[in-house]
Structure formats: structure tokens, C-alpha cells
Scaffold this motif. Structure first.
Motif, PDB file in Angstrom:
ATOM      1  N   ARG A   7       3.238   9.981   8.514  1.00  0.00           N
ATOM      2  CA  ARG A   7       2.905   8.963   7.703  1.00  0.00           C
ATOM      3  C   ARG A   7       3.274   9.365   6.196  1.00  0.00           C
ATOM      4  NH1 ARG A   7      -2.333   5.545   9.393  1.00  0.00           N
ATOM      5  NH2 ARG A   7      -1.552   4.787  11.123  1.00  0.00           N
ATOM      6  N   ASN A  65       0.873  -0.996  -0.012  1.00  0.00           N
ATOM      7  CA  ASN A  65       0.021  -0.009   0.025  1.00  0.00           C
ATOM      8  C   ASN A  65       0.937   1.281   0.072  1.00  0.00           C
ATOM      9  OD1 ASN A  65       0.688  -0.814   2.708  1.00  0.00           O
ATOM     10  ND2 ASN A  65      -0.612   0.614   3.270  1.00  0.00           N
ATOM     11  N   ASN A 114       3.341   9.453  -1.290  1.00  0.00           N
ATOM     12  CA  ASN A 114       4.324   9.631  -0.173  1.00  0.00           C
ATOM     13  C   ASN A 114       5.534   9.758  -0.604  1.00  0.00           C
ATOM     14  OD1 ASN A 114       2.266   6.929   2.200  1.00  0.00           O
ATOM     15  ND2 ASN A 114       1.421   9.078   0.874  1.00  0.00           N
ATOM     16  N   GLY A 149       0.450   3.679   5.638  1.00  0.00           N
ATOM     17  CA  GLY A 149      -0.560   4.135   4.911  1.00  0.00           C
ATOM     18  C   GLY A 149      -1.030   5.509   4.924  1.00  0.00           C
ATOM     19  N   ASP A 172       3.739  -0.619   5.605  1.00  0.00           N
ATOM     20  CA  ASP A 172       3.640   0.815   5.328  1.00  0.00           C
ATOM     21  C   ASP A 172       2.258   1.556   5.855  1.00  0.00           C
ATOM     22  OD1 ASP A 172       3.998   2.701   2.506  1.00  0.00           O
ATOM     23  OD2 ASP A 172       2.536   3.358   3.961  1.00  0.00           O
ATOM     24  N   ALA A 199       1.852   4.885  -1.324  1.00  0.00           N
ATOM     25  CA  ALA A 199       1.015   6.404  -1.553  1.00  0.00           C
ATOM     26  C   ALA A 199      -0.001   6.247  -0.533  1.00  0.00           C
ATOM     27  CB  ALA A 199       0.227   6.374  -2.870  1.00  0.00           C
ATOM     28  N   ASP A 244       8.039   7.987  -0.440  1.00  0.00           N
ATOM     29  CA  ASP A 244       8.312   6.478   0.051  1.00  0.00           C
ATOM     30  C   ASP A 244       9.242   5.939  -1.039  1.00  0.00           C
ATOM     31  OD1 ASP A 244       6.669   6.510  -2.399  1.00  0.00           O
ATOM     32  OD2 ASP A 244       4.986   5.380  -1.244  1.00  0.00           O
ATOM     33  N   HIS A 272       8.626   5.933   6.542  1.00  0.00           N
ATOM     34  CA  HIS A 272       8.451   4.696   5.588  1.00  0.00           C
ATOM     35  C   HIS A 272       9.717   3.775   6.023  1.00  0.00           C
ATOM     36  CE1 HIS A 272       5.398   7.100   3.784  1.00  0.00           C
ATOM     37  NE2 HIS A 272       5.125   5.948   3.082  1.00  0.00           N
TER      38      HIS A 272
HETATM   39 ZN   LIG Z   1       3.182   5.381   2.677  1.00  0.00          ZN
END
Ligand SMILES: [Zn+2]
Length: 626
Positions: A442, A310, A403, A423, A421, A312, A405, A448
Motif C-alpha cells: 500500500r 487520500n 507513500n 490508503g 488510493d 499519503a 505515490d 498506486h
Molecule cells: Zn496511498
């Protein structure tokens, strides 16, 4: 497939440079003028997603197909429950969105409409009317957050069309007027420009598909009686919709993450399906390169526990996507149907679109690199809850809902998601989609499972950076991918690379190479719901969860130690109020200071009961030699 591609490449080479220039720019499909579009309209109703004879055929299949029978029973139970539920009200609980009301009305119209078609029970029609009558009297369908308008228009389109012959001459104009006044007119205005809420017509993400698709359903429902408005909208929508559809190329992945893949494709498919049933053509849109591959993405982005990678904004919950059945039929991909059959929850569209699943067998390769989105997943097996699974990404921090990430990963093994993750956070936090976005834990790199270099108040990866997977190999004994994360940390380091390798389908090596001319402070983080016990020398850590273990061993650098931290911002990071507290999540961390040429390597080894880590661990080689 291979033959086609090489033939194409050969052809282009022969034709020379001029053609390559044309091929590089995404080709826009020509869309006929409004009058030509409407000339194709099927008279009568129902014409959205199914015709009278489609429904009749479904009714026959429901009587004989065990799967359909089971779903039908579940749908009936839901329909029965709905009969006593109060009708939806105009509610904007967060001050911005009517969306959950719009979705509820849509769900109910699909359920009640299909049940009437299958069972002929008038109580479903009466209940559907109550819901529509109430929503038709809402002051508006909240166009400032246009998804809400689009989804409600979709709900009315289905209610109007599927039950058309049941409505009285007094009821039909009420529904039609609501579609036109509260939905279609506003949608057309969005395409003309000049509204404060029509920006989605030029967007390349989920909003485009949902808004064009939802209003498009309304247009198709009333096109015979409102030809001018419907034709204008459909013509504009068919052009605009090509923007996000081109984002599926080449492999079907979606840069907004798996959750938004589902939202985007659900509307994309509903609209294409309705174009086919109402007009007999989707004007070639389904053939846009990459779209046929879209069903591959949830298959690969889902781990053995049904949890997604998951990235983004999005949760890790299972993707239930009836559109997988439609895609399976359209592109003859039994694997898509096999996926959805396992997770379906008797959605009305599951019944409508159920497709053959090739006996449910999965013979797909274990690993996959989705290019452009630059997402990779590895696994040790299909159909095994205890399988090892790793999702790893590079990609673009500019993507909608992204994100910070780049370089992050998740890991499942032995029935546990060890590396998570976190989220999305709450969409109503101040500036969540604006200036404060990169203050939230987050959404930041520190939230992350990736590297952090010289952390502070600033965004901890460049929000404009895009990073590539530079190498991907998939062999039984060794599968790996390397991400060049340098663009994400251009301010902090000269070069940042991360390789993740799955060794013998049993253990996972995470190796980072970080180089800078100036001494750096570097953090390495791994978020986990497991208990963490660090060994006395700090060189290994045991994660425990659900009576299972995963051992992390630090192979490099010498002298560093594992630490355990809460899933909270560093003291030097922004500390916005009211963000999620991430309780129950811990971080395994490595901290290096004064580093110039840092090689971080951690081996992650899930251990079955009684099993011990293999000794010695595998030797390290530079990423350039992978
Ligand atoms: Zn994330």
C-alpha cells in the motif's frame, strides 16, 4: 489580493538583491519573553476557547438558531449516553499507544463541559469528574508516544477550565497536579532537549501542532498558579509551532495528506483560539503566510461523494473539521463555513464556532493547483453527486506519512469512486515507520495508480524524490496538469512525465511519456473496486460498479493489451507477511517490455445509461505541446 502581491513584488524589485535573500528565508516571528506572555493572561475561568459571556451568548443562540438547536439536541443525546458509560481505563492495546483513551477523555470533557454550560445539569459535572479522577490516577499519559500525553493534557485543560466554578477546593488541585506532573513538566522538558520523546519540537508536521497545542492548552489553563512552567512552555511552543505552520504556504495544502491536514489544523486552531481567548493575542501566528488558505484544502481535496483524495497515509473518509468555522470567522471565508456546515456531526466545537456561510453557495473555480504540495484537483461541478472528479499529485516522497505515490490519481464519476488510493496499512506492522516501510504494497508505487519501471525488491520510486507539477491549466473544455516524475525514477529512466487532462468535463486522458537509453520493463496500474471486463482485442476495458460503467480505452502504445490483476505485489516485489490483502480491489494493468521511448495513453470515459463512447477518440499530442 492581486494588488497586494504585485505591489510586494514591485517593492522587492526596487529594493534589490539583498532583500530577496532575506525574503527567501522564512521569517521567524519574534515571541516575547515568558513574563510578557503571562502578563496578558485573563484572570478567572473559563478562558480556553470561550469566556463566561461567550458561553452565555451561545446559550441564547442555541435557543433561536435552528442549526444550533439541532446540534444541541444531538449533543444532549450523546451526553445522556455518556452518563452510563464506564470511565476510560489505562489501555495500550497495540503495545505503544494510549491515544484512543486520550481522545475519548477529550471528547467526553468537551461534550460534558459544553452541555453543563448550556443546560446547567450537574450530572454532566459529576460524570466529567469520574472520567478525570480515573485518568489522573493513571501511572502516566504515555509520554514515549507524546501525542497521547498532549491530547490527555488538552482533555484535562478543558475539564478544569470549563467547569472551574463547579469543582470543589479538593478537586481543583487534583486536576492541576495531573496537568502539571503528567503533561506540562514533560512538555517543557521536551523543549529543553535531552528527552527521548521530545523530537517533535523540531518537526514540521502534525506532531508539532498536536503536542505544542495539547500541552499549550494545559499551560494556559494553569498559567496563573504555575507561571514559571507555563510561561517557559508557551514561549518555546510559540517559536516551535511556526515550523509546521510555514508548511501551509502558499496555498494551504498539507503534504501529509487530507487526513493529517485535519489532525494538524485541529490542534493548530484550538491552540491559536485559546491563545486569543486566554491572552487576547496569538502573537501574529495566524498571519503566517498560507495559514489563511488552509481551509481551501479540504474543500478541493474532497470529491462529489464526500471522499477525499487520500494520498499519503490516510483513509478517504469525509473530513469533518469544526476548525473550518473558526478559520471562516478569522479570515472572513464563508466558503469554509459552507463546507463544514454540510458535513458537521454536532461536535462541541461546531456549536462553539459556527460561522456564517454566505448562504452556502460555492462560486469557487472548479480546478485548483496547490503549489509546494503539488496536488491538483479537477471537477465538472460543485454540489453534484454525479460530477466528475480527479485528484492528481506530484509532491515529495520525503514528506511525513508519504507513500511512494508521485503521479498517482483518484477518479470519481456517476456517484462511484472508480479509481482508488488504498490508503494506509496497519501502523503496527514491523518497521512501518522505519526500515520496512517501502516493502509494504500500500505504500509502494505498485500499490498506486502510477507507473512502475524495472520493478524489483527495491523501493519502486526514489523515497527521497520530489516531483513538480510543471504545468496547470483550467479551461471549461480542457483542464490539465503535467507532472515531471523524472526524479522519482532517476535510476530507471532518463525522463518520466505524466499528464492528466479532463476533456469537456466528461472524460479523462492519462498520458505518460517514459524515455530511457536502456530497454525498460514498464507497468501501468489503476486500482478499482469495479468489475473489469477486457475487450477481446485487449484495447478497451469496461469497469462496472453500482450499475454504472466507465470505459478505459488504450490510445497508445499500439500492440499493448489491458490485463486484470489482483491488488497484490508483483512476484518480484517484497512479500511482507500480514499486510492488508486488499480484497475486493482489482487492478487494470498495462505491461510493456523492451521499451525505450514509451508513450502510454489511456482515455477514461464514464458512461451514463445507454451512452456509447464517442468515436473516434481525441487525437494525441505530445505533453510538450499541451
Ligand atoms: Zn496511498
Amino acid at each position: 489580493m492581486k494588488t497586494n502581491r504585485s505591489t510586494l513584488a514591485f517593492g522587492l524589485a526596487l529594493l534589490g538583491a539583498a532583500v530577496s535573500v532575506v525574503a527567501a528565508a522564512p521569517k521567524e516571528l519574534p515571541i516575547p519573553p515568558a513574563t510578557e506572555i503571562l502578563a496578558k493572561l485573563r484572570p478567572g475561568h473559563p478562558r480556553l476557547l470561550a469566556s463566561e459571556s461567550d458561553f452565555a451568548r451561545l446559550k441564547e443562540r442555541v435557543a433561536t438558531d435552528p442549526q444550533l438547536k439541532e446540534w444541541h439536541a444531538k449533543l444532549r443525546a450523546e451526553g445522556q449516553r455518556l452518563l452510563d458509560q464506564p470511565v476510560s481505563k489505562y489501555e495500550i492495546p497495540d503495545g505503544l499507544r494510549l491515544l484512543s483513551t486520550s481522545r475519548r477523555v477529550l471528547d467526553r470533557q468537551q461534550t460534558l463541559g459544553l452541555l453543563y454550560r448550556l443546560d446547567g445539569d450537574r450530572r454532566y459535572v459529576e460524570r466529567a469528574w469520574k472520567e478525570l479522577e480515573a485518568a489522573a490516577q493513571f501511572p502516566d499519559w504515555n509520554p514515549r508516544h507524546f501525542l497521547d500525553t498532549a491530547e490527555m493534557t488538552h482533555a484535562f485543560a478543558i475539564g478544569y477550565d470549563w467547569l472551574y466554578d463547579q469543582w470543589t477546593d479538593d478537586q481543583r488541585p487534583v486536576l492541576r497536579r495531573a496537568i502539571v506532573e503528567k503533561g506540562l513538566k514533560l512538555g517543557a522538558a521536551c523543549h529543553r532537549g535531552g528527552t527521548s520523546y521530545g523530537w517533535w519540537t523540531k518537526s514540521e508536521h502534525n506532531w508539532n501542532q498536536v503536542c505544542n497545542g495539547g500541552i499549550g492548552m494545559g499551560a494556559l489553563a494553569v498559567a496563573d498558579l504555575e507561571p514559571e512552567l507555563a510561561g517557559e512552555f508557551l514561549n518555546a511552543a510559540l517559536k516551535s509551532l511556526q515550523l509546521p505552520m510555514r508548511r501551509f504556504a502558499p496555498d494551504g495544502a498539507w503534504d501529509e495528506g487530507p487526513g493529517y491536514w485535519n489532525y494538524a489544523t485541529s490542534y493548530n486552531v484550538v491552540f491559536l483560539a485559546a491563545l486569543e481567548t486566554a491572552l487576547g493575542t496569538d502573537f501574529g501566528l495566524s498571519q503566517i503566510p498560507g495559514f489563511a488558505e488552509a481551509g481551501m484544502f479540504p474543500i478541493y481535496a474532497t470529491g462529489p461523494l464526500g471522499k477525499t483524495f487520500n494520498y499519503a497515509d490516510g483513509g478517504e473518509g469525509t473530513i469533518r473539521a469544526p476548525q473550518m468555522f473558526w478559520l471562516a470567522r478569522k479570515f472572513d471565508r464563508p466558503a469554509y463555513a459552507a463546507y463544514q456546515r454540510k458535513v458537521a456531526s454536532a461536535d462541541p466545537l461546531d456549536l462553539l464556532w459556527l460561522a456564517p456561510d454566505g448562504a452556502g453557495k460555492t462560486d469557487l473555480p472548479l480546478d485548483r493547483h496547490f503549489r509546494e504540495a503539488d496536488v491538483v484537483t479537477f471537477r465538472s461541478a460543485w454540489e453534484d453527486r454525479n460530477a466528475l472528479f480527479v485528484g492528481f499529485k506530484a509532491g515529495d516522497n520525503k514528506a511525513n506519512h508519504s507513500n511512494l505515490d508521485l503521479g498517482s490519481f483518484v477518479l470519481d464519476a456517476l456517484g462511484v469512486r472508480w479509481v482508488v488510493d488504498l490508503g494506509a496499512d496497519n501502523y503496527n506492522l514491523p518497521g512501518y515507520f522505519g526500515g520496512q516501510r517501502w516493502t509494504y504494497y500500500r505504500l509502494r508505487a505498485e500499490g498506486h495508480n502510477t507507473a512502475l519501471i524495472n520493478p524489483g525488491l527495491e523501493p519502486d520510486q526514489d523515497p527521497k524524490a520530489a516531483a513538480r507539477i510543471t504545468k496547470f491549466e483550467s479551461r471549461p473544455d480542457r483542464a490539465f496538469a503535467i507532472a515531471d516524475l523524472s526524479p522519482a525514477y532517476a535510476k530507471q529512466a532518463r525522463q518520466v512525465k505524466r499528464g492528466i487532462a479532463v476533456l469537456d468535463r466528461r472524460q479523462v486522458l492519462v498520458q505518460d511519456e517514459i524515455e530511457s537509453d536502456q530497454p525498460m520493463e514498464v507497468w501501468w496500474f489503476l486500482h478499482t473496486p469495479a468489475e473489469i471486463t477486457v475487450s477481446e482485442d485487449g484495447r478497451s476495458a469496461t469497469l462496472t460498479r453500482d450499475n454504472q460503467r466507465l470505459v478505459a480505452r488504450m490510445l497508445s502504445p499500439d500492440g499493448a493489451r489491458f490485463a486484470v490483476m489482483n491488488a497484490q505485489p508483483l512476484p518480484t516485489s517484497p512479500q511482507p507477511e500480514k499486510q492488508a490483502r486488499n480484497e475486493g480491489i482489482r487492478k487494470l494493468a498495462i505491461h510493456a517490455t523492451d521499451a525505450k521511448d514509451l508513450k502510454l495513453a489511456v482515455l477514461l470515459l464514464p458512461l451514463r445509461e445507454g451512452e456509447r463512447p464517442a468515436d473516434p477518440p481525441p487525437g494525441l499530442t505530445a505533453l510538450s505541446a499541451w
